[in-house]
Design a protein around this motif. Structure first.
Motif, PDB file in Angstrom:
ATOM      1  N   ILE A  44       0.774  -1.332   0.091  1.00 43.31           N
ATOM      2  CA  ILE A  44       0.084  -0.005  -0.002  1.00 43.31           C
ATOM      3  C   ILE A  44       0.931   1.198  -0.170  1.00 43.31           C
ATOM      4  CG2 ILE A  44      -1.932  -0.880   1.137  1.00 43.31           C
ATOM      5  CD1 ILE A  44      -0.233   0.895   3.641  1.00 43.31           C
ATOM      6  N   ALA A  45       1.989   1.248  -0.316  1.00 43.37           N
ATOM      7  CA  ALA A  45       3.048   2.363  -0.365  1.00 43.37           C
ATOM      8  C   ALA A  45       2.416   3.611  -1.151  1.00 43.37           C
ATOM      9  CB  ALA A  45       4.393   1.973  -0.701  1.00 43.37           C
ATOM     10  N   SER A  46       1.932   3.354  -2.300  1.00 40.56           N
ATOM     11  CA  SER A  46       1.293   4.110  -2.871  1.00 40.56           C
ATOM     12  C   SER A  46      -0.205   4.566  -3.070  1.00 40.56           C
ATOM     13  CB  SER A  46       1.756   4.098  -4.551  1.00 40.56           C
ATOM     14  OG  SER A  46       3.288   4.158  -4.500  1.00 40.56           O
ATOM     15  N   SER A  47      -0.751   4.349  -1.711  1.00 38.90           N
ATOM     16  CA  SER A  47      -2.097   4.439  -1.607  1.00 38.90           C
ATOM     17  C   SER A  47      -2.589   5.444  -0.503  1.00 38.90           C
ATOM     18  CB  SER A  47      -2.706   3.232  -1.289  1.00 38.90           C
ATOM     19  OG  SER A  47      -2.386   2.552  -0.077  1.00 38.90           O
ATOM     20  N   TRP A  48      -3.811   5.518  -0.030  1.00 41.42           N
ATOM     21  CA  TRP A  48      -4.312   6.044   1.029  1.00 41.42           C
ATOM     22  C   TRP A  48      -4.668   5.244   2.080  1.00 41.42           C
ATOM     23  CZ3 TRP A  48      -6.867   9.920  -2.693  1.00 41.42           C
ATOM     24  CH2 TRP A  48      -6.117  10.959  -2.944  1.00 41.42           C
ATOM     25  N   TYR A  49      -3.796   4.322   2.445  1.00 40.64           N
ATOM     26  CA  TYR A  49      -3.948   3.359   3.329  1.00 40.64           C
ATOM     27  C   TYR A  49      -2.758   3.194   4.219  1.00 40.64           C
ATOM     28  CZ  TYR A  49      -8.341   1.938   0.976  1.00 40.64           C
ATOM     29  OH  TYR A  49      -9.449   2.165   0.075  1.00 40.64           O
ATOM     30  N   SER A  50      -2.886   2.516   5.173  1.00 41.02           N
ATOM     31  CA  SER A  50      -1.583   2.354   6.286  1.00 41.02           C
ATOM     32  C   SER A  50      -1.868   0.793   6.956  1.00 41.02           C
ATOM     33  CB  SER A  50      -1.542   3.360   7.186  1.00 41.02           C
ATOM     34  OG  SER A  50      -2.599   3.460   8.295  1.00 41.02           O
ATOM     35  N   THR A  94      -4.818  11.597   2.684  1.00 38.37           N
ATOM     36  CA  THR A  94      -3.940  12.587   2.932  1.00 38.37           C
ATOM     37  C   THR A  94      -4.181  13.821   1.880  1.00 38.37           C
ATOM     38  OG1 THR A  94      -2.009  11.946   1.807  1.00 38.37           O
ATOM     39  CG2 THR A  94      -2.011  11.793   4.172  1.00 38.37           C
ATOM     40  N   GLY A  95      -5.417  13.616   1.101  1.00 36.26           N
ATOM     41  CA  GLY A  95      -5.590  14.241  -0.138  1.00 36.26           C
ATOM     42  C   GLY A  95      -6.289  15.615   0.321  1.00 36.26           C
ATOM     43  N   PRO A  96      -6.782  16.226  -0.669  1.00 37.10           N
ATOM     44  CA  PRO A  96      -7.672  17.776  -0.259  1.00 37.10           C
ATOM     45  C   PRO A  96      -8.803  17.539   0.419  1.00 37.10           C
ATOM     46  CG  PRO A  96      -7.450  16.883  -2.872  1.00 37.10           C
ATOM     47  CD  PRO A  96      -7.017  15.868  -2.264  1.00 37.10           C
ATOM     48  N   LYS A  97      -8.968  18.293   1.358  1.00 38.04           N
ATOM     49  CA  LYS A  97     -10.345  18.243   1.966  1.00 38.04           C
ATOM     50  C   LYS A  97     -11.425  19.054   1.514  1.00 38.04           C
ATOM     51  CE  LYS A  97      -7.765  16.753   5.524  1.00 38.04           C
ATOM     52  NZ  LYS A  97      -6.954  15.659   5.294  1.00 38.04           N
ATOM     53  N   PRO A  98     -12.669  18.468   1.656  1.00 42.67           N
ATOM     54  CA  PRO A  98     -13.783  19.034   0.979  1.00 42.67           C
ATOM     55  C   PRO A  98     -14.261  20.345   1.877  1.00 42.67           C
ATOM     56  CG  PRO A  98     -14.259  16.746   1.829  1.00 42.67           C
ATOM     57  CD  PRO A  98     -12.985  17.121   1.993  1.00 42.67           C
ATOM     58  N   PRO A  99     -14.983  21.214   1.264  1.00 43.01           N
ATOM     59  CA  PRO A  99     -15.308  21.151  -0.108  1.00 43.01           C
ATOM     60  C   PRO A  99     -14.140  21.656  -1.035  1.00 43.01           C
ATOM     61  CG  PRO A  99     -16.064  23.389   0.934  1.00 43.01           C
ATOM     62  CD  PRO A  99     -15.237  22.285   1.895  1.00 43.01           C
ATOM     63  N   PHE A 100     -14.338  20.912  -2.266  1.00 40.54           N
ATOM     64  CA  PHE A 100     -13.114  21.188  -3.041  1.00 40.54           C
ATOM     65  C   PHE A 100     -13.969  21.204  -4.553  1.00 40.54           C
ATOM     66  CE2 PHE A 100     -13.417  16.793  -4.460  1.00 40.54           C
ATOM     67  CZ  PHE A 100     -13.638  15.954  -3.344  1.00 40.54           C
ATOM     68  N   GLU A 101     -13.268  21.559  -5.587  1.00 38.14           N
ATOM     69  CA  GLU A 101     -13.606  21.777  -6.875  1.00 38.14           C
ATOM     70  C   GLU A 101     -13.511  20.615  -7.683  1.00 38.14           C
ATOM     71  OE1 GLU A 101     -13.274  25.468  -8.923  1.00 38.14           O
ATOM     72  OE2 GLU A 101     -13.821  26.500  -7.044  1.00 38.14           O
ATOM     73  N   THR A 102     -14.252  19.938  -8.309  1.00 36.32           N
ATOM     74  CA  THR A 102     -13.986  18.981  -9.339  1.00 36.32           C
ATOM     75  C   THR A 102     -13.250  19.534 -10.628  1.00 36.32           C
ATOM     76  OG1 THR A 102     -16.112  19.085 -10.396  1.00 36.32           O
ATOM     77  CG2 THR A 102     -15.985  17.645  -8.441  1.00 36.32           C
ATOM     78  N   LEU A 103     -12.961  18.468 -11.228  1.00 37.12           N
ATOM     79  CA  LEU A 103     -12.493  18.779 -12.539  1.00 37.12           C
ATOM     80  C   LEU A 103     -13.369  19.555 -13.483  1.00 37.12           C
ATOM     81  CD1 LEU A 103     -10.726  15.569 -13.507  1.00 37.12           C
ATOM     82  CD2 LEU A 103      -9.399  17.514 -12.694  1.00 37.12           C
TER      83      LEU A 103
END
Length: 99
Positions: free
Chosen positions: A55-61, A82-91
Motif C-alpha cells: 500500500i506504499a502508494s495508496s491512502w491506506y496504512s 491525505t488528499g484535499p479536504k472538502p469542499p473542493f472543486e472537481t475537474l
C-alpha cells in the motif's frame, strides 16, 4: 513511458464452461515472473506468502508499515487519506457542496 512490472499476477477468470471449471478458462491461472510470458507459474491463493498487497502508494496504512505486504484475507484496511479536504472543486469546476 512507465516501467512495466516484473511480476504480473494472471488470475484471469474468463470461463468458457462456467466458473466452476477453472481448467476450461481461456487463460491459465497463475503468475508471470520476470516478464517471461512463455511460463505461467501456479499460485496458491490461500498461502499468505504467495499473495501480498502493498500500500506504499495508496491512502491506506498497515500496522507493520507501508512497505509491508500482507495477504488480502488479513483484513487490515486503515484509511490514511491525505488528499484535499472538502469542499473542493472537481475537474469540471463544480463545487462539492452547495454555495
Amino acid at each position: 513511458m512507465g516501467r512495466r512490472i516484473d511480476q504480473l499476477p494472471e488470475l484471469w477468470r474468463v470461463p468458457h464452461q462456467g466458473y466452476g471449471q477453472p481448467d476450461s478458462f481461456k487463460y491459465p491461472r497463475g503468475v508471470v515472473l520476470n516478464r517471461d510470458l512463455s511460463q505461467v507459474h501456479p499460485v496458491n491463493a490461500a498461502d499468505s506468502q504467495e499473495i501480498k498487497e502493498y500500500i506504499a502508494s495508496s491512502w491506506y496504512s498497515y500496522e507493520g508499515g507501508d512497505s509491508t505486504g500482507i495477504h488480502p484475507w488479513a483484513g487490515e484496511t486503515k484509511i490514511n487519506y491525505t488528499g484535499p479536504k472538502p469542499p473542493f472543486e472537481t475537474l469540471e469546476g463544480i463545487r462539492s457542496t452547495p454555495s
